[in-house]
Design an enzyme around this catalytic site. Structure first.
Site, PDB file in Angstrom:
ATOM      1  N   ASN A 209      -4.865  -3.814  -8.643  1.00  0.00           N
ATOM      2  CA  ASN A 209      -4.569  -5.023  -9.169  1.00  0.00           C
ATOM      3  C   ASN A 209      -5.868  -5.972  -9.405  1.00  0.00           C
ATOM      4  O   ASN A 209      -6.737  -5.582  -8.791  1.00  0.00           O
ATOM      5  CB  ASN A 209      -3.162  -5.695  -8.484  1.00  0.00           C
ATOM      6  CG  ASN A 209      -3.675  -5.965  -7.034  1.00  0.00           C
ATOM      7  OD1 ASN A 209      -4.698  -6.564  -6.519  1.00  0.00           O
ATOM      8  ND2 ASN A 209      -2.909  -5.230  -6.178  1.00  0.00           N
ATOM      9  N   ASP A 277       2.943  -2.444  -4.618  1.00  0.00           N
ATOM     10  CA  ASP A 277       4.503  -2.228  -3.927  1.00  0.00           C
ATOM     11  C   ASP A 277       4.974  -0.661  -4.188  1.00  0.00           C
ATOM     12  O   ASP A 277       5.772  -0.231  -3.810  1.00  0.00           O
ATOM     13  CB  ASP A 277       5.343  -2.948  -4.912  1.00  0.00           C
ATOM     14  CG  ASP A 277       5.217  -4.635  -4.528  1.00  0.00           C
ATOM     15  OD1 ASP A 277       4.908  -4.940  -3.319  1.00  0.00           O
ATOM     16  OD2 ASP A 277       5.178  -5.575  -5.371  1.00  0.00           O
ATOM     17  N   ILE A 305       3.906  -3.600   4.768  1.00  0.00           N
ATOM     18  CA  ILE A 305       2.994  -3.651   6.033  1.00  0.00           C
ATOM     19  C   ILE A 305       3.432  -5.130   6.765  1.00  0.00           C
ATOM     20  O   ILE A 305       3.689  -4.869   8.075  1.00  0.00           O
ATOM     21  CB  ILE A 305       1.448  -3.516   6.003  1.00  0.00           C
ATOM     22  CG1 ILE A 305       1.318  -2.556   5.138  1.00  0.00           C
ATOM     23  CG2 ILE A 305       0.926  -3.876   7.326  1.00  0.00           C
ATOM     24  CD1 ILE A 305      -0.026  -2.600   4.298  1.00  0.00           C
TER      25      ILE A 305
HETATM   26  O1  C5P Z   1       6.856  -9.291  -1.280  1.00  0.00           O
HETATM   27  P1  C5P Z   1       5.553  -9.545  -1.567  1.00  0.00           P
HETATM   28  O2  C5P Z   1       4.772  -8.315  -1.668  1.00  0.00           O
HETATM   29  O3  C5P Z   1       5.392 -10.676  -2.453  1.00  0.00           O
HETATM   30  O4  C5P Z   1       4.841 -10.276  -0.119  1.00  0.00           O
HETATM   31  C1  C5P Z   1       3.662 -10.612  -0.109  1.00  0.00           C
HETATM   32  C2  C5P Z   1       3.183 -10.413   1.169  1.00  0.00           C
HETATM   33  O5  C5P Z   1       3.316  -9.492   1.707  1.00  0.00           O
HETATM   34  C3  C5P Z   1       1.556 -10.642   1.440  1.00  0.00           C
HETATM   35  O6  C5P Z   1       1.502 -11.428   2.872  1.00  0.00           O
HETATM   36  C4  C5P Z   1       1.314  -9.418   1.444  1.00  0.00           C
HETATM   37  O7  C5P Z   1       0.096  -9.146   2.161  1.00  0.00           O
HETATM   38  C5  C5P Z   1       2.201  -8.737   2.255  1.00  0.00           C
HETATM   39  N1  C5P Z   1       2.556  -7.373   2.053  1.00  0.00           N
HETATM   40  C6  C5P Z   1       2.344  -6.175   2.658  1.00  0.00           C
HETATM   41  N2  C5P Z   1       2.841  -4.963   2.307  1.00  0.00           N
HETATM   42  C7  C5P Z   1       3.345  -4.741   1.160  1.00  0.00           C
HETATM   43  C8  C5P Z   1       3.487  -5.589   0.334  1.00  0.00           C
HETATM   44  C9  C5P Z   1       3.228  -7.116   0.706  1.00  0.00           C
HETATM   45  O8  C5P Z   1       2.057  -6.617   3.745  1.00  0.00           O
HETATM   46  N3  C5P Z   1       3.565  -3.502   0.883  1.00  0.00           N
END
Ligand code: C5P
Length: 392
Positions: A209, A277, A305
């Site tokens: 991304n 994702d 994470i």
């Molecule tokens: O749900 P979303 O991806 O929008 O959430 C964003 C937050 O979650 C950010 O702080 C991102 O670093 C963390 N995140 C994560 N692991 C993922 C997806 C998002 O730690 N697989």
């Protein structure tokens, strides 16, 4: 920014950035430090000792042999009394000398005889910075516990552009309380993720991304300035490691998760990374050949994470970031509650991605706090101040 009562030896070596050391000297004094300037012979080719004498209000030391006119132990006394020896700018030649423990002038002798912290702010042409001998010397200096401040990337005096510029004097001064263990996060371990992830499709292609990593790196710098022990787990970026942060490079979300879990426990976890994702279910072992047929990639969800860390029994204080393209407040607050986070930073993706500035909104139990558009480092420092209030 307080450096009140801190005794700092400012070492100036020979490079065009030596003129900026005059401003640095002024800012150090303004922050309350007691500054003694030591110049190498080469530094005096760029700027005169009188400038530093006027700014620091003290005679400038330039020679090992002048220093020997007292009891001959000036180099020992000076470094014993100091809280910090700061060499800015530090030329490639001076770094080489330091790495080899040479002591053939007053400044290098002071460095070798020191009983205090040593920080260097390198400044040199980008080719000199990336040259193999400089890389080797820097590795040695890091092993020896020398703190590295910068360099920054940008336009250089030689007309080239790249890594090697001395950090701006204000940024050097901002980094010092943390180095001296005086910041509000002193003694705290802060774990930060930054940048994009890269999910392999085959050995040469992948899903990623537009995250540049700038915000996460700024947060790492601000946390280090506040005195935290900072570990930065970074996806692929082309940014320099912030002063005072330890960096672990990763590629995929799975790598990032592994690195984060291995670095726990921590007092604070700030998830700034734009983690993919989804990943390709099974990446091809060999390069996929071109064909005119449509191609379907089977994607599977990546682990979250942040949600996983926030749900741990002894979870650190967790801060999330949310980049949305619409209905920011509604989506950010929903995300904060879903992931059970005390603090979430929201921004509009289209206004932030890859840029040097950002407009942020902090969401917590007390409501929303707007941070109007500013440089990412300024925003990161404001976020750290907000975080410190939460911890207290
Ligand atoms: O749900 P979303 O991806 O929008 O959430 C964003 C937050 O979650 C950010 O702080 C991102 O670093 C963390 N995140 C994560 N692991 C993922 C997806 C998002 O730690 N697989």
């Amino acid at each position: 920014m307080s450096l009140a009562n801190k005794k700092i030896i400012l070492g100036v070596t020979g490079g065009i950035a030596a003129y900026k050391a005059a401003e640095l000297c002024r800012l150090l004094i303004k922050a309350g430090a007691d500054v003694r300037v030591v110049m190498t012979a080469a530094a005096q080719q760029f700027i005169g000792p009188l400038t530093f004498q006027a700014l620091s209000g003290k005679p400038v030391l330039t020679s090992l042999w002048d220093a020997a006119s007292g009891d001959g132990m000036e180099h020992i006394h000076l470094s014993r009394e100091a809280d910090l020896l700061l060499v800015a700018p530090a030329s490639a030649d001076f770094l080489a000398k330091l790495a080899h423990g040479r002591a053939d002038d007053l400044l290098s002798t002071l460095c070798l005889a020191r009983a205090c912290k040593l920080a260097v702010a390198p400044a040199m042409n980008r080719e000199m910075w990336s040259a193999a001998p400089t890389r080797r010397n820097l590795e040695q200096l890091q092993v020896d516990g020398v703190s590295l401040l910068g360099p920054a990337a940008g336009e250089q005096a030689c007309g080239e552009t790249g890594l090697g510029r001395m950090l701006e004097p204000a940024d050097i001064v901002a980094a010092l309380p943390g180095l001296l263990g005086a910041g509000p996060l002193a003694g705290k371990r802060v774990l930060i993720t930054a940048g994009p992830t890269f999910e392999a499709i085959d050995p040469v292609r992948g899903l990623t991304n537009l995250s540049s990593g700038k915000m996460g790196y700024a947060v790492a710098q601000a946390a280090a300035e506040a005195g935290a022990e900072v570990c930065l787990v970074s996806g692929p970026t082309c940014l320099a490691t912030p002063a005072g942060a330890r960096r672990i490079d990763v590629q995929s979300a799975a790598d990032m998760r592994r690195a984060v879990l291995a670095e726990l426990p921590a007092d604070v976890f700030i998830a700034v990374a734009a983690v993919a994702d989804y990943r390709v279910d099974v990446a091809a072992a060999q390069k996929i050949k071109k064909s005119t047929d449509a191609m379907t990639l089977q994607l599977v969800a990546n682990p979250d994470i942040l949600a996983e860390v926030a749900a741990l029994p002894h979870a650190p204080f967790c801060v999330g970031f949310a980049a949305e393209t619409e209905r920011l407040a509604e989506q950010a607050e929903a995300k904060r509650l879903k992931k059970k986070l005390p603090l979430l930073v929201g921004n509009l993706a289209q206004d932030t991605l890859g840029q040097d500035t950002a407009e942020l909104v902090l969401f917590d139990d007390r409501g929303q706090h707007r941070l109007p558009r500013a440089d990412k480092l300024i925003q990161a420092r404001a976020l750290i101040r907000h975080l410190v209030n939460h911890l207290n």
